[in-house]
Design an enzyme around this catalytic site. Structure first.
Site, PDB file in Angstrom:
ATOM      1  N   ARG A  81       0.823  -1.218   0.000  1.00  0.00           N
ATOM      2  CA  ARG A  81       0.000   0.000   0.000  1.00  0.00           C
ATOM      3  C   ARG A  81       0.859   1.271   0.000  1.00  0.00           C
ATOM      4  O   ARG A  81       1.700   1.456   0.884  1.00  0.00           O
ATOM      5  CB  ARG A  81      -0.923   0.005   1.220  1.00  0.00           C
ATOM      6  CG  ARG A  81      -1.976   1.092   1.218  1.00  0.00           C
ATOM      7  CD  ARG A  81      -3.156   0.792   0.319  1.00  0.00           C
ATOM      8  NE  ARG A  81      -4.015  -0.272   0.819  1.00  0.00           N
ATOM      9  CZ  ARG A  81      -4.508  -1.241   0.039  1.00  0.00           C
ATOM     10  NH1 ARG A  81      -4.198  -1.299  -1.255  1.00  0.00           N
ATOM     11  NH2 ARG A  81      -5.288  -2.164   0.550  1.00  0.00           N
ATOM     12  N   HIS A 140     -10.122   3.265  -0.975  1.00  0.00           N
ATOM     13  CA  HIS A 140     -10.230   3.613   0.446  1.00  0.00           C
ATOM     14  C   HIS A 140     -10.574   5.088   0.599  1.00  0.00           C
ATOM     15  O   HIS A 140      -9.908   5.943   0.015  1.00  0.00           O
ATOM     16  CB  HIS A 140      -8.910   3.330   1.179  1.00  0.00           C
ATOM     17  CG  HIS A 140      -8.492   1.888   1.093  1.00  0.00           C
ATOM     18  ND1 HIS A 140      -7.925   1.367  -0.037  1.00  0.00           N
ATOM     19  CD2 HIS A 140      -8.575   0.879   2.000  1.00  0.00           C
ATOM     20  CE1 HIS A 140      -7.672   0.071   0.162  1.00  0.00           C
ATOM     21  NE2 HIS A 140      -8.060  -0.238   1.389  1.00  0.00           N
ATOM     22  N   LYS A 167     -13.132  -4.241  -3.719  1.00  0.00           N
ATOM     23  CA  LYS A 167     -12.965  -3.876  -2.304  1.00  0.00           C
ATOM     24  C   LYS A 167     -13.185  -2.373  -2.133  1.00  0.00           C
ATOM     25  O   LYS A 167     -12.504  -1.574  -2.776  1.00  0.00           O
ATOM     26  CB  LYS A 167     -11.569  -4.241  -1.787  1.00  0.00           C
ATOM     27  CG  LYS A 167     -11.399  -3.853  -0.317  1.00  0.00           C
ATOM     28  CD  LYS A 167      -9.984  -3.986   0.214  1.00  0.00           C
ATOM     29  CE  LYS A 167      -9.894  -3.434   1.621  1.00  0.00           C
ATOM     30  NZ  LYS A 167      -8.515  -3.278   2.102  1.00  0.00           N
ATOM     31  N   ARG A 208     -18.226  -4.736   9.785  1.00  0.00           N
ATOM     32  CA  ARG A 208     -17.195  -5.770   9.808  1.00  0.00           C
ATOM     33  C   ARG A 208     -17.730  -7.090  10.377  1.00  0.00           C
ATOM     34  O   ARG A 208     -17.236  -8.161  10.051  1.00  0.00           O
ATOM     35  CB  ARG A 208     -15.991  -5.297  10.626  1.00  0.00           C
ATOM     36  CG  ARG A 208     -15.321  -4.054  10.043  1.00  0.00           C
ATOM     37  CD  ARG A 208     -14.222  -3.549  10.966  1.00  0.00           C
ATOM     38  NE  ARG A 208     -13.509  -2.397  10.433  1.00  0.00           N
ATOM     39  CZ  ARG A 208     -12.517  -2.451   9.547  1.00  0.00           C
ATOM     40  NH1 ARG A 208     -12.134  -3.616   9.060  1.00  0.00           N
ATOM     41  NH2 ARG A 208     -11.913  -1.349   9.138  1.00  0.00           N
ATOM     42  N   LYS A 314     -31.738   6.936  26.873  1.00  0.00           N
ATOM     43  CA  LYS A 314     -32.914   6.281  27.469  1.00  0.00           C
ATOM     44  C   LYS A 314     -34.171   7.150  27.427  1.00  0.00           C
ATOM     45  O   LYS A 314     -35.281   6.623  27.289  1.00  0.00           O
ATOM     46  CB  LYS A 314     -32.610   5.860  28.909  1.00  0.00           C
ATOM     47  CG  LYS A 314     -31.571   4.758  28.997  1.00  0.00           C
ATOM     48  CD  LYS A 314     -31.335   4.293  30.422  1.00  0.00           C
ATOM     49  CE  LYS A 314     -30.220   3.254  30.466  1.00  0.00           C
ATOM     50  NZ  LYS A 314     -30.078   2.632  31.764  1.00  0.00           N
ATOM     51  N   ASN A 335     -35.303   1.407  28.268  1.00  0.00           N
ATOM     52  CA  ASN A 335     -33.970   0.810  28.099  1.00  0.00           C
ATOM     53  C   ASN A 335     -34.017  -0.447  27.242  1.00  0.00           C
ATOM     54  O   ASN A 335     -33.013  -1.111  27.045  1.00  0.00           O
ATOM     55  CB  ASN A 335     -33.316   0.500  29.453  1.00  0.00           C
ATOM     56  CG  ASN A 335     -33.882  -0.751  30.096  1.00  0.00           C
ATOM     57  OD1 ASN A 335     -35.105  -0.944  30.106  1.00  0.00           O
ATOM     58  ND2 ASN A 335     -33.028  -1.593  30.645  1.00  0.00           N
ATOM     59  N   ASP A 351     -34.787  -1.622  33.694  1.00  0.00           N
ATOM     60  CA  ASP A 351     -33.779  -1.127  34.653  1.00  0.00           C
ATOM     61  C   ASP A 351     -34.270  -1.196  36.088  1.00  0.00           C
ATOM     62  O   ASP A 351     -33.555  -1.627  36.988  1.00  0.00           O
ATOM     63  CB  ASP A 351     -33.430   0.344  34.351  1.00  0.00           C
ATOM     64  CG  ASP A 351     -32.326   0.480  33.317  1.00  0.00           C
ATOM     65  OD1 ASP A 351     -31.591  -0.495  33.104  1.00  0.00           O
ATOM     66  OD2 ASP A 351     -32.209   1.567  32.734  1.00  0.00           O
ATOM     67  N   ALA A 390     -31.697   6.203  33.947  1.00  0.00           N
ATOM     68  CA  ALA A 390     -31.524   5.225  35.028  1.00  0.00           C
ATOM     69  C   ALA A 390     -31.972   5.811  36.363  1.00  0.00           C
ATOM     70  O   ALA A 390     -32.572   5.114  37.194  1.00  0.00           O
ATOM     71  CB  ALA A 390     -30.070   4.766  35.094  1.00  0.00           C
ATOM     72  N   ASN A 409     -28.724  15.854  41.828  1.00  0.00           N
ATOM     73  CA  ASN A 409     -28.250  15.952  40.443  1.00  0.00           C
ATOM     74  C   ASN A 409     -27.309  17.149  40.310  1.00  0.00           C
ATOM     75  O   ASN A 409     -27.351  18.069  41.124  1.00  0.00           O
ATOM     76  CB  ASN A 409     -29.454  16.104  39.495  1.00  0.00           C
ATOM     77  CG  ASN A 409     -29.063  15.837  38.058  1.00  0.00           C
ATOM     78  OD1 ASN A 409     -28.506  14.787  37.751  1.00  0.00           O
ATOM     79  ND2 ASN A 409     -29.348  16.778  37.163  1.00  0.00           N
ATOM     80  N   TYR A 476     -20.763  -0.733  35.948  1.00  0.00           N
ATOM     81  CA  TYR A 476     -20.149  -2.052  36.154  1.00  0.00           C
ATOM     82  C   TYR A 476     -18.793  -2.190  35.448  1.00  0.00           C
ATOM     83  O   TYR A 476     -18.226  -3.258  35.405  1.00  0.00           O
ATOM     84  CB  TYR A 476     -21.111  -3.177  35.732  1.00  0.00           C
ATOM     85  CG  TYR A 476     -21.458  -3.211  34.273  1.00  0.00           C
ATOM     86  CD1 TYR A 476     -20.691  -3.947  33.381  1.00  0.00           C
ATOM     87  CD2 TYR A 476     -22.567  -2.528  33.786  1.00  0.00           C
ATOM     88  CE1 TYR A 476     -21.007  -3.997  32.038  1.00  0.00           C
ATOM     89  CE2 TYR A 476     -22.894  -2.567  32.442  1.00  0.00           C
ATOM     90  CZ  TYR A 476     -22.108  -3.309  31.570  1.00  0.00           C
ATOM     91  OH  TYR A 476     -22.426  -3.356  30.235  1.00  0.00           O
TER      92      TYR A 476
END
Length: 529
Positions: A81, A140, A167, A208, A314, A335, A351, A390, A409, A476
């Site tokens: 390339r 490309h 391609k 992909r 949400k 959600n 939730d 949430a 808040n 999490y």
């Protein structure tokens, strides 16, 4: 080593629902390193390798090309390339094209020649092209994804150039760009040569992974995370083990997690492993979405069957649905979205069940609960940090269970608006450190404060945590945030976002598949993370 693509396909038939190949791009300073990578590609499950000659620091074409072909345990695709098409070669163009001719004559299975160079390449060809070698003609675009008309003209130009395989690689400015490339991929099945079509960047990831569904000839999978030949490339391990790439077929239903950011989400791990375990024909992907309404408008086919929604979509998701569950309507946030067979979108909220159940389980066994009532939350002072989707779900759930709710808040006005709606009190986050009207309170963080990569942040001082009996964090990633670590050090019970994540996923899975949630499997999968 002689191994044709057909042999590779035959070798793994029986475990695959598509003929789309996985190609491992190999880039290294030396031939010796590339040979090591070839063998890793074979053991990783790749079908062929792309040898990037432009990455080699000391390259002797005559010796090195034959050595690479001879030692490769998989079919070979050679790419040299130039810098003007995003590569590393910045030398004489005639020398580059001569090398590609030599590669073709030496027994390569494929060569990649850029559309801008293919006319000169064809004109300088000595004799006929060897039948074994397939010519990939590539284009490309590192700026954007052109219109459907321009993409169609581009593919036609590549087909007319004598390409065996087309391609095109474009760049996703928005996730809706991918739809045009899917459209071109499907159309090309009918009109001519096989096509490799992908959209670069995180917003293009879906192109992909889903190319087997739409008939793409191959996709590229990196050997190692972070070491890619183009932006947004997944690893071979993720294609095979996370996304069940070999099982994707034309009838596979598409599900996904819509968010911004979204790459941190573990939802694809959970759902894809569960889908694989029961043989459910579905695929669950990360969907980095900027404009939700535009996303749903573009991907309106019933093939796009269901979605989980996370920050910051949400609340706007509610407005995009044709029909909303009454509980989600009351909460003001969705959600989980299901596309009905009619094409209409149905929104619900899982939730509040996931989070409240996890918090109740954490409280049970505590000496400070009123066991005479149904819920251990009854009568408790329940502080919710955050007034987004949430936060609304937690506030609604806690109120339903008989708790007295306080909303904190960043902007007091939003806290006040939510507090007024559910019948609670409002604070700004800055007031939290001094808010200690009683002991044994419950704290629930629903903001992204403390989420990767900002793991040193916390929404409240450690000193203030001494007034809380239980602290929950909806984050999490990481599982134990700074907030939870400091709460634990203060003697509070802690409930992680993983428990809420699993809890809210039960109902979503059942709505996605129409089957009971495999609760033990969900717990087992998440125990590994």
């Amino acid at each position: 080593m002689e191994l044709t693509v057909e042999a590779v396909k035959m070798e793994s038939q029986g475990v695959r629902n598509n003929s789309t190949l996985i190609c491992a791009p190999l880039m290294a300073d030396s031939v010796e390193e590339i040979v090591v990578q070839m063998n890793r590609a074979k053991s990783s499950g790749a079908d062929l390798v792309e040898i990037r000659l432009d990455s080699l620091k000391n390259f002797n074409p005559v010796e090195d090309v034959q050595s690479l072909i001879k030692q490769c345990p998989l079919p070979t695709l050679f790419t040299y390339r130039p810098t003007w098409e995003g590569g590393q070669y910045d030398g004489d163009e005639k020398i580059r094209l001569d090398v590609l001719h030599f590669v073709m004559e030496s027994g390569a299975d494929y060569i990649d020649v850029e559309l801008k160079a293919v006319e000169e390449f064809n004109n300088s060809m000595r004799g006929k092209k060897p039948a074994k070698c397939k010519l990939i003609v590539s284009s490309h675009n590192y700026q954007c994804t052109p219109s459907i008309e321009d993409l169609g003209n581009l593919v036609a130009a590549i087909q007319a150039s004598g390409a065996d395989i087309v391609k095109i690689a474009t760049t996703a400015v928005d996730i809706t760009d991918v739809a045009r490339v899917f459209q071109i991929t499907v159309h090309s099945q009918v009109s001519g040569a096989p096509i490799i079509a992908m959209v670069m960047g995180e917003r293009g990831l879906m192109s992909r992974i889903l190319c087997p569904k739409f008939g793409g000839y191959l996709t590229f999978g990196a050997l190692d995370s972070g070491i890619v030949s183009a932006p947004g490339q997944p690893t071979i391990a993720d294609l095979l083990n996370l996304y069940n790439f070999r099982q994707i077929g034309p009838d596979t239903k598409i599900f996904g997690i819509i968010g911004k950011p979204v790459s941190h989400s573990k939802s694809p791990i959970l759902y894809n492993e569960a889908f694989r375990a029961i043989g459910f024909n579905g695929i669950y992907v990360h969907l980095l979405v900027d404009d939700l309404a535009s996303f749903f408008q573009t991907y309106s086919s019933t093939d796009f069957s269901g979605f989980s929604c996370t920050i910051p979509h949400k609340e706007s998701a509610l407005k995009c649905c044709d029909e909303v569950d009454p509980v989600a309507e009351s909460i003001g946030a969705v959600n989980c979205i299901i596309r009905r067979n009619s094409g209409k979108l149905f929104g619900c909220n899982t939730d509040y069940v996931g989070a409240i159940s996890a918090i109740e389980d954490g409280l049970r066994g505590s000496v400070h609960i009123n066991s005479a009532t149904g819920s251990p939350l009854a009568g408790k002072l329940f502080v919710v940090i955050g007034a987004g989707g949430a936060g609304k779900a937690l506030a609604y759930g806690a109120k339903e269970k008989g708790a007295r709710v306080v909303i904190a808040n960043r902007t007091y006005e939003r806290a006040k608006e939510l507090a007024d709606t559910i019948g609670g009190h409002a604070l700004s986050i800055s007031e939290l450190d001094n808010f200690r009207p009683e002991s044994h309170m419950i704290l629930a963080n629903t903001t992204s404060i403390g989420m990767q990569p900002n793991i040193d942040e916390t929404p409240i001082s450690k000193e203030a945590l001494k007034s809380y009996e239980l602290v929950f964090d909806a984050i999490y990633t990481p599982k134990i945030t700074r907030l939870l670590r400091e709460a634990d050090e203060c003697g509070a019970k802690i409930v992680t976002g993983v428990e809420m994540f699993i809890g809210q996923a039960y109902e979503q899975y059942e709505r996605f598949t129409g089957l009971p949630a495999p609760k033990e499997l969900f717990n087992k999968i998440m125990s590994n993370y």
